[in-house]
Design an enzyme around this catalytic site. Sequence first.
Site, PDB file in Angstrom:
ATOM      1  N   GLY A 111     116.739  35.363  56.891  1.00  0.00           N
ATOM      2  CA  GLY A 111     115.894  35.595  58.062  1.00  0.00           C
ATOM      3  C   GLY A 111     115.585  34.325  58.817  1.00  0.00           C
ATOM      4  N   HIS A 112     115.463  33.240  58.096  1.00  0.00           N
ATOM      5  CA  HIS A 112     115.253  31.927  58.728  1.00  0.00           C
ATOM      6  C   HIS A 112     116.384  31.016  58.267  1.00  0.00           C
ATOM      7  CE1 HIS A 112     113.639  28.270  60.280  1.00  0.00           C
ATOM      8  NE2 HIS A 112     112.422  28.705  60.462  1.00  0.00           N
TER       9      HIS A 112
ATOM     10  N   HIS B   2     113.782  33.070  67.913  1.00  0.00           N
ATOM     11  CA  HIS B   2     112.989  31.980  67.352  1.00  0.00           C
ATOM     12  C   HIS B   2     113.749  30.654  67.497  1.00  0.00           C
ATOM     13  CE1 HIS B   2     111.148  29.633  64.055  1.00  0.00           C
ATOM     14  NE2 HIS B   2     110.113  30.457  64.133  1.00  0.00           N
TER      15      HIS B   2
ATOM     16  N   GLU C 141     107.661  32.583  68.891  1.00  0.00           N
ATOM     17  CA  GLU C 141     107.902  31.156  68.649  1.00  0.00           C
ATOM     18  C   GLU C 141     109.257  30.760  69.240  1.00  0.00           C
ATOM     19  OE1 GLU C 141     105.548  29.619  64.921  1.00  0.00           O
ATOM     20  OE2 GLU C 141     107.317  30.703  64.237  1.00  0.00           O
TER      21      GLU C 141
ATOM     22  N   CYS D  96     109.098  21.187  65.503  1.00  0.00           N
ATOM     23  CA  CYS D  96     110.320  21.395  64.723  1.00  0.00           C
ATOM     24  C   CYS D  96     111.514  21.723  65.622  1.00  0.00           C
ATOM     25  CB  CYS D  96     110.157  22.553  63.741  1.00  0.00           C
ATOM     26  SG  CYS D  96     109.101  22.179  62.343  1.00  0.00           S
TER      27      CYS D  96
ATOM     28  N   CYS E 239     105.046  23.536  58.733  1.00  0.00           N
ATOM     29  CA  CYS E 239     106.434  23.121  58.913  1.00  0.00           C
ATOM     30  C   CYS E 239     106.547  21.851  59.748  1.00  0.00           C
ATOM     31  CB  CYS E 239     107.240  24.242  59.561  1.00  0.00           C
ATOM     32  SG  CYS E 239     106.573  24.826  61.124  1.00  0.00           S
ATOM     33  N   CYS E 240     105.667  21.696  60.751  1.00  0.00           N
ATOM     34  CA  CYS E 240     105.816  20.554  61.657  1.00  0.00           C
ATOM     35  C   CYS E 240     105.424  19.214  61.031  1.00  0.00           C
ATOM     36  CB  CYS E 240     105.070  20.809  62.963  1.00  0.00           C
ATOM     37  SG  CYS E 240     105.769  22.185  63.907  1.00  0.00           S
TER      38      CYS E 240
HETATM   39 ZN   LIG Z   1     107.357  23.509  62.839  1.00  0.00          ZN
END
Ligand SMILES: [Zn+2]
Length: 616
Positions: A204-205, A265, A317, A335, A401-402
């Site tokens: 999915g990602h 995304h 996103e 990101c 995540c960032c």
């Molecule tokens: Zn991020």
Amino acid sequence: MMNHSFSLAAIAALTAAALSCNPSEESSLKKITPVDFSAVKIDDAFWSPRLMSHKETTLPVCIDQIENQTGRIRNFENAAARSGEHSGIYFDDSDVYKALEGMAYSLQNNPDPVLEAKCDEWIDKFAAAQMEDGYINTFYILTGLDKRWTDMDKHEMYCAGHMIEAGVAYYKVTGKRKLLDVCIRMADHMMSVFGPGKRHWVPGHEEIELALVKLYQTTGEKKYLDFAEWLIENRGHGYYEGRAWDPKYNQDDVPVSEMSEIAGHAVRAMYLYCGMADVAAYTGNKGYMEALDRLWDDVVLRNMYITGGIGQTSTNEGFSEDYDLPNLTAYCETCASVGMVLWNWRMNQFTGDSKYADIMEKALFNGALAGISLKGDHFFYVNPLECEGGMQRLAWFGCACCPSQICRFLPSVGNYVYGVSDEAVWINLYMGGTASFKAGGKKVTLSQKTGYPWTGDTEIKVGVKGDLRTQFRIRIPGWCKAYSLEVNGKLAGESVEKGYAVIDRRWKDGDVISLHLEMPAEMVAADPRVKADLGKRAIQRGPLVYCAEEIDNIDGYDSMKLTSDTVLEAIECSILGGITEINAYSGGSKITCIPYYAWDNRYPGKMKVWIDYEEK
Ligand SMILES: [Zn+2]
């Protein structure tokens, strides 16, 4: 399922010889091989303070968040004990791996036994958490292993990908392979469940694809490259089970070779494109490269902000409509800007075309660098081009995540400076320091001194035994309208090809290349199809996009206006760690602008990149 003793045997079969081979040198179709950051020692007025704050501040902040402020390390401890709760989000493991990758890169730049011991301590915890069959993911180990591999959007392969990137990095830096072995066991576990003749899976990602290519490069085991390609080929065939989103959201609407419009995304798209480029480098898959060409046009010409930021909306996103580039509500995840650097870097390696390096530089100096405070302790997740006040970088995020992305990205920034091909040395970024690598069959050391990004003056000294017959391909940035280039004080007599000044000669030890790039401050207009920027101008100087912050323009912030008569003046000043600020004079009024990356380092006020403009 693969049993434990079998996977250990498989690991033993990976001899030291296999590990030392580098398939990328033998069979990659990439035109340019980048000079690894480990061979680039940065000594630069702009970048060295950023790297120092990364080591002194960002790393301790990330470690503290991961160990103490959140339960990310506790999750691994609980998973090892096979008891206790999982805290946080189901993909939180990825932040730990990304921080570890950043720690590994930092060790390469600045050896530090205390930091290395911390890495080993974490790696021991990962290894202890790994299941007998190779599976590792603290969310499912602690919430129900019966449910693993049932939900394609639960990021199991995404986390595994980040673990592999960390494992490869740590192995390369220290020679220690405990985490690499954990990665190999997880990769082999995945391949025992999924693959030709087994179950389909659409991550999915995306992220695992590019990571598997790194695992292939490190181990020499082609099965990991094949698995990466198989996963990419699974997309767009309706294999995604239990979908909660539009198939476009995670690039699963059409087979990848048919893609021509970016959608969904933004970060997922970037990681997929990187994976496609990495696979194509070995397989020569033309369909992938042609799709990436089409996608690049769609991103850069119709869906990218002036900062190199991408992803217009928080709804997904990611992407909305072409030319829909709102400033106040721009998403522009940090990101995604880092993803733009990673993808454009790869495209440049394939083509030797500087248009990709231009976008890489834009995303690096603006969209990505804005993601972290000058001190290195606060982070932006979202990077709008306008702020009505009150928005500030935060110490951390629930979805982190960032911060962890910036943690691994900054110390490896040396990757983007130089490249080598059979016929040339490529200079892509201007960054002071020394780099040693092989070119034209010889060891070459380049010493670079530059005023970049504040001035366009750069000097590069060649160090070589005897003489060196090779081209130097020196990037003339797309923003630069006039430049001069000399070798040892005489005009270089270069030709220009795909945005590079090409000097072909027999180089001698001590030769000096002097490059002068004209770098005037300029007002730029957006494509007229971008409604949000109609009747506005932005200010750029060299690679930097500027913005007006309320703190510098308290009187008349809301009514400020640029005109066709505005005179721009660049002034060196000591605020914000030393910047060149730009004053825009129009009649009796003055607007003061600072580089976009430096906003929100003083007072949480208003900010805008696009400023009202009037034709006089
Ligand atoms: Zn991020």
